[in-house]
Scaffold this motif. Structure first.
Motif, PDB file in Angstrom:
ATOM      1  N   ARG A  97      -1.463   4.991   9.720  1.00 34.00           N
ATOM      2  CA  ARG A  97      -2.188   6.146   8.874  1.00 34.00           C
ATOM      3  C   ARG A  97      -2.849   6.283   7.892  1.00 34.00           C
ATOM      4  O   ARG A  97      -4.092   6.725   7.006  1.00 34.00           O
ATOM      5  CB  ARG A  97      -1.716   7.616   9.538  1.00 34.00           C
ATOM      6  N   GLU A  98      -1.827   6.120   6.631  1.00 33.17           N
ATOM      7  CA  GLU A  98      -2.519   6.338   4.848  1.00 33.17           C
ATOM      8  C   GLU A  98      -3.563   5.484   4.876  1.00 33.17           C
ATOM      9  O   GLU A  98      -4.347   6.199   4.304  1.00 33.17           O
ATOM     10  CB  GLU A  98      -1.265   5.865   4.283  1.00 33.17           C
ATOM     11  N   ASP A 122      -6.847   7.261   6.489  1.00 33.80           N
ATOM     12  CA  ASP A 122      -7.066   8.316   5.423  1.00 33.80           C
ATOM     13  C   ASP A 122      -7.765   8.296   4.538  1.00 33.80           C
ATOM     14  O   ASP A 122      -8.757   8.246   4.002  1.00 33.80           O
ATOM     15  CB  ASP A 122      -5.983   9.604   5.778  1.00 33.80           C
ATOM     16  N   ASN A 123      -7.410   6.976   3.815  1.00 27.99           N
ATOM     17  CA  ASN A 123      -7.373   6.745   2.403  1.00 27.99           C
ATOM     18  C   ASN A 123      -9.040   6.420   3.163  1.00 27.99           C
ATOM     19  O   ASN A 123      -9.855   6.887   1.558  1.00 27.99           O
ATOM     20  CB  ASN A 123      -6.888   6.009   1.617  1.00 27.99           C
ATOM     21  N   THR A 136     -10.288   9.878   8.808  1.00 30.23           N
ATOM     22  CA  THR A 136      -8.906  10.763   9.256  1.00 30.23           C
ATOM     23  C   THR A 136      -8.949  10.941  10.568  1.00 30.23           C
ATOM     24  O   THR A 136      -7.924  11.920  11.113  1.00 30.23           O
ATOM     25  CB  THR A 136      -9.225  11.877   8.335  1.00 30.23           C
TER      26      THR A 136
END
Ligand code: PBG
Length: 322
Positions: free
Chosen positions: A175-176, A179-180, A184
């Motif tokens: 997820r991180e 998103d980065n 997203t």
């Protein structure tokens, strides 16, 4: 009131009445078809242990997409078999790797929803689902690799990422990373309760896994544990999973039911290779009616509580439902 006033058979008189009182109904949009792509071939190669299933070369996306769409199935899950395997599974996140190429090809030539299976076992020479240090899979070192794979698959156009390696923290790490990288809005379908199952046997043949006689019991769940599955699912949801999964399906219907009762999120179940091959083998011998048992198995998985089913029967079952 009871018999003779009550007669359960009144509502079983004919198909139309049965349809009115049907509690579980399958639809082609419930199914996700796994697709195997192999960089080492230039025409379809049948998977010996899975009659009717083939490995595709990296071409012909148009025809593949059309035939699936014609059946009514709208989603696929992509697996890749790379040209070369190494200890770190670098082909799993190569820009022009096999899964990235297949994802891009399908997205550019069809309207299918493309879900990317995310694992390293098809890409490592040792066949484990992560980075191995001193003979054990190093959980945290593997998470960084998973992040790279997820981003490369999203860049190739994947609609959803499905991590199947059973590392702790994998959903949060992915997820991180997504998103980065600006992804997203790409959902994660988490293989949350994935058991260390003998029913994966034919799959390893399909992806030419170099695993040999190894075991994944140090990261996949032991088959008798039910409470642990609920904890796995809960953790994945805390880490941001959008869809949870139970795998395999038919021997784990109690797990699917319990998860359905406890969690309000969408849930998938994976009817795995061995479940498919068992039915196909028996049907091929004339020992049972393949179509009928196929539908019954899918219905039972949905009745247990799955919203969607990953199944090698997807196209065939969808055609029967039309
Ligand atoms: C990779 C992966 C496996 C399956 C899906 N993703 C194999 C395994 O964990 O050994 C199994 C699918 C099937 O049997 O149909 N981690």
């Amino acid at each position: 009131m009871s018999f003779p006033q009550v007669r359960m058979r009144r509502l079983r008189k004919n198909q139309a009445i049965e349809d009115l009182v049907a509690e579980t109904v399958l639809s082609p949009s419930d199914f996700i078809l796994p697709l195997f792509f192999d960089e080492n071939i230039d025409k379809d190669r049948p998977v010996a242990s899975m009659p009717g299933v083939v490995n595709h070369p990296l071409k012909g996306y148009d025809a593949i997409g059309q035939s699936i769409a014609d059946s009514g199935v709208r989603s696929v899950m992509v697996f890749g078999n790379p040209k070369s395997k190494d200890p770190k599974g670098t082909q799993a996140y190569a820009k022009k790797g096999v899964s990235q190429a297949a994802i891009r090809g399908l997205k550019e030539n069809s309207d299918l929803i493309v879900i990317a299976d995310l694992c390293m076992c098809e890409y490592t020479d040792h066949g484990h689902c992560g980075i191995v240090h001193n003979g054990v899979v190093d959980n945290d070192a593997t998470l960084a690799q998973y992040g790279l794979i997820a981003v490369s698959q999203a860049e190739a156009g994947a609609d959803m990422i499905a991590p199947s390696g059973m590392m702790d923290g994998q959903v949060g790490a992915i997820r991180e990373a997504l998103d980065n990288a600006g992804f997203t809005d790409i959902p994660i379908m988490a293989y949350s309760a994935k058991y260390c199952s003998g029913f994966y046997g034919p799959f390893r043949d399909a992806v030419s896994s170099s695993f040999g006689g190894g075991s994944r019991s140090a990261y996949q769940m032991q088959c008798g544990n039910r409470r642990e599955a609920m904890r796995e699912i809960e953790l994945d949801l805390q880490e941001g999973a959008d869809i949870i999964m139970v795998k395999p399906a038919m021997s784990y219907l109690d797990i699917i039911r319990e998860a359905r009762d406890r969690f309000d999120c969408p849930m998938a179940a994976y009817q795995v290779s061995g479940e498919y091959s068992m039915i196909e083998a028996a049907a091929g011998n004339g020992w049972l009616d393949g179509d009928r048992v196929m539908m019954e198995s899918l219905l039972s998985i949905k009745r247990a509580g799955a919203d969607m089913i990953i199944t090698y029967f997807a196209e065939r079952a969808a055609k029967m439902l039309r």
